[in-house]
Design a protein around this motif. Sequence first.
Motif, PDB file in Angstrom:
ATOM      1  N   LEU A 238       0.824  -1.203   0.000  1.00 15.16           N
ATOM      2  CA  LEU A 238       0.000   0.000   0.000  1.00 15.16           C
ATOM      3  C   LEU A 238       0.862   1.258   0.000  1.00 15.16           C
ATOM      4  O   LEU A 238       0.619   2.202  -0.750  1.00 15.16           O
ATOM      5  CB  LEU A 238      -0.925  -0.044   1.214  1.00 15.16           C
ATOM      6  N   VAL A 239       1.899   1.262   0.852  1.00 16.25           N
ATOM      7  CA  VAL A 239       2.798   2.419   0.914  1.00 16.25           C
ATOM      8  C   VAL A 239       3.612   2.533  -0.367  1.00 16.25           C
ATOM      9  O   VAL A 239       3.853   3.637  -0.884  1.00 16.25           O
ATOM     10  CB  VAL A 239       3.712   2.314   2.149  1.00 16.25           C
ATOM     11  N   ASN A 240       4.034   1.398  -0.930  1.00 15.34           N
ATOM     12  CA  ASN A 240       4.804   1.425  -2.179  1.00 15.34           C
ATOM     13  C   ASN A 240       3.981   1.986  -3.332  1.00 15.34           C
ATOM     14  O   ASN A 240       4.526   2.642  -4.220  1.00 15.34           O
ATOM     15  CB  ASN A 240       5.279   0.011  -2.523  1.00 15.34           C
ATOM     16  N   GLU A 241       2.664   1.732  -3.327  1.00 12.20           N
ATOM     17  CA  GLU A 241       1.800   2.266  -4.379  1.00 12.20           C
ATOM     18  C   GLU A 241       1.812   3.795  -4.374  1.00 12.20           C
ATOM     19  O   GLU A 241       1.569   4.428  -5.404  1.00 12.20           O
ATOM     20  CB  GLU A 241       0.371   1.761  -4.197  1.00 12.20           C
ATOM     21  N   ALA A 242       2.071   4.390  -3.217  1.00 14.13           N
ATOM     22  CA  ALA A 242       2.131   5.849  -3.107  1.00 14.13           C
ATOM     23  C   ALA A 242       3.530   6.389  -3.402  1.00 14.13           C
ATOM     24  O   ALA A 242       3.768   7.590  -3.229  1.00 14.13           O
ATOM     25  CB  ALA A 242       1.687   6.287  -1.719  1.00 14.13           C
ATOM     26  N   MET A 256      -0.882   8.171   5.645  1.00 16.20           N
ATOM     27  CA  MET A 256      -1.206   7.653   4.326  1.00 16.20           C
ATOM     28  C   MET A 256      -2.699   7.758   4.076  1.00 16.20           C
ATOM     29  O   MET A 256      -3.521   7.519   4.962  1.00 16.20           O
ATOM     30  CB  MET A 256      -0.785   6.183   4.214  1.00 16.20           C
ATOM     31  N   GLY A 257      -3.053   8.130   2.864  1.00 15.80           N
ATOM     32  CA  GLY A 257      -4.454   8.204   2.466  1.00 15.80           C
ATOM     33  C   GLY A 257      -4.812   7.058   1.548  1.00 15.80           C
ATOM     34  O   GLY A 257      -4.144   6.825   0.535  1.00 15.80           O
ATOM     35  N   ILE A 258      -5.849   6.305   1.920  1.00 17.04           N
ATOM     36  CA  ILE A 258      -6.407   5.255   1.064  1.00 17.04           C
ATOM     37  C   ILE A 258      -7.680   5.827   0.455  1.00 17.04           C
ATOM     38  O   ILE A 258      -8.675   6.024   1.154  1.00 17.04           O
ATOM     39  CB  ILE A 258      -6.705   3.973   1.862  1.00 17.04           C
ATOM     40  N   GLN A 259      -7.653   6.111  -0.820  1.00 16.74           N
ATOM     41  CA  GLN A 259      -8.769   6.764  -1.495  1.00 16.74           C
ATOM     42  C   GLN A 259      -9.611   5.726  -2.224  1.00 16.74           C
ATOM     43  O   GLN A 259      -9.085   4.911  -2.989  1.00 16.74           O
ATOM     44  CB  GLN A 259      -8.260   7.816  -2.473  1.00 16.74           C
ATOM     45  N   LYS A 276     -12.709   2.041  -6.988  1.00 18.26           N
ATOM     46  CA  LYS A 276     -11.365   2.198  -7.539  1.00 18.26           C
ATOM     47  C   LYS A 276     -10.464   2.742  -6.442  1.00 18.26           C
ATOM     48  O   LYS A 276     -10.747   3.794  -5.867  1.00 18.26           O
ATOM     49  CB  LYS A 276     -11.378   3.140  -8.741  1.00 18.26           C
ATOM     50  N   TYR A 277      -9.384   2.025  -6.153  1.00 19.30           N
ATOM     51  CA  TYR A 277      -8.500   2.374  -5.050  1.00 19.30           C
ATOM     52  C   TYR A 277      -7.285   3.145  -5.570  1.00 19.30           C
ATOM     53  O   TYR A 277      -6.738   2.843  -6.634  1.00 19.30           O
ATOM     54  CB  TYR A 277      -8.019   1.112  -4.324  1.00 19.30           C
ATOM     55  N   SER A 278      -6.878   4.116  -4.780  1.00 17.77           N
ATOM     56  CA  SER A 278      -5.634   4.847  -5.043  1.00 17.77           C
ATOM     57  C   SER A 278      -5.036   5.241  -3.702  1.00 17.77           C
ATOM     58  O   SER A 278      -5.737   5.286  -2.685  1.00 17.77           O
ATOM     59  CB  SER A 278      -5.867   6.076  -5.925  1.00 17.77           C
ATOM     60  N   PHE A 279      -3.721   5.543  -3.692  1.00 13.66           N
ATOM     61  CA  PHE A 279      -3.010   5.764  -2.441  1.00 13.66           C
ATOM     62  C   PHE A 279      -2.066   6.947  -2.599  1.00 13.66           C
ATOM     63  O   PHE A 279      -1.449   7.137  -3.644  1.00 13.66           O
ATOM     64  CB  PHE A 279      -2.220   4.506  -2.047  1.00 13.66           C
TER      65      PHE A 279
END
Length: 394
Positions: A238-242, A256-259, A276-279
């Motif tokens: 999750l952190v790597n996606e950001a 961290m924001g999980i959108q 739809k997920y974004s970070f």
Amino acid sequence: MCPRPLPLPQSGSYDQWEVLGSCRAMARDGCCGQVFSCIFDYDTPRIALIKSRKVGLLNRIIQLGILAYVIGWVFVREKGYQDFDTVVSSVTSKVKGVAVTNTTELGVKIWDVADYIIPAQLPDSNTICTSEQNCTPGYVGTHSNGIQTGKCVPYNSAVKTCEIFAWCPVENDTYVPMPAFLKEAENFTVLIKNNILYPKFNFSKRNILPNISTSYLNTCMYDKVNNPFCPIFRLGSLVNEAGESFQNMAIHGGVMGIQINWDCDLDTNAKYCVPKYSFRRLDNREQDHNVSPGYNFRFAKYYKDNNGVESRTLMKVYGIRFDVLVFGTAGKFDIIPTMINIGSGVALFGVATVLCDIIVFHFFKKRHYYREKKYKYVEDYDELIDNESSGSSH
């Protein structure tokens, strides 16, 4: 000044009418002509059919551009035929993971979700003293961990500080473990359960989709390519996606924001309304402004020893805070916005005529010729008859 008109004749005197006509002419040509024209002149549109391929093609191109905007942008892109509503949402989460540490202070210790999931005063210029006159009983400093007793006691062999009434030992936050103390948390997982509602359309759904079975939920892990709808996330991924490193971020902490985006077209099948997920990282991480970086908090555990003395274990924790942000818009066909946008589109076609007039009457070579055909100045019919009658009588 205009000559004062004489009263209207009772028996018909053309000399007096000539004076009145002269006054009106002077009003039009004199200093107040513009005001007179603005108040009493009337403009009405005049249709001039221009037999020109160039002008006709220009008009059609402008009309096609307006039509493409109305259909392509207003109705297709912005779905101008729909009514819209914003999402109402609730979120719950469940974290799983176990870590083991072995330190001199705590020994071998196992950490589970009950330990790591939680929604030292040092000498300085205000506490160093040489005698009890430097210490004020009852004083509480801004960064103090207790209340001063008024005594000046040795801190070490070289320094004395004002004694305080506080939990002992006082906090020493000058040391930050590197690497992160619970670095194994990178492999922890979190299950996010999200329920959404669009009240205007009475439509509700959750991020655990109908086609997700219990067996799939026990084995899946979110991946934006292979498993984009799995609600279980590995914290490190999750952190790597950001674009961040979990191990570096965990040292001083961060937010961290999980959108979760729920943009839905309710004119289609409900199965296409999916999250739809974004970070992204939310806290300040500017390199040239790193005052109080990251995220941390303190918590304490209280207990009594064998002698009945109350004690506590104080912990200052540098961690990663996860905020789940849910947003979205749903649209569904409605006749009212459809008719409004159709009416607006039809009205926009009048812009084509205005643009053509500006181009033809100001930029074409034959603009003077076209302008003469478009505009015609007509005098007042009553005045014209009066003038002709006056001339014929003379």
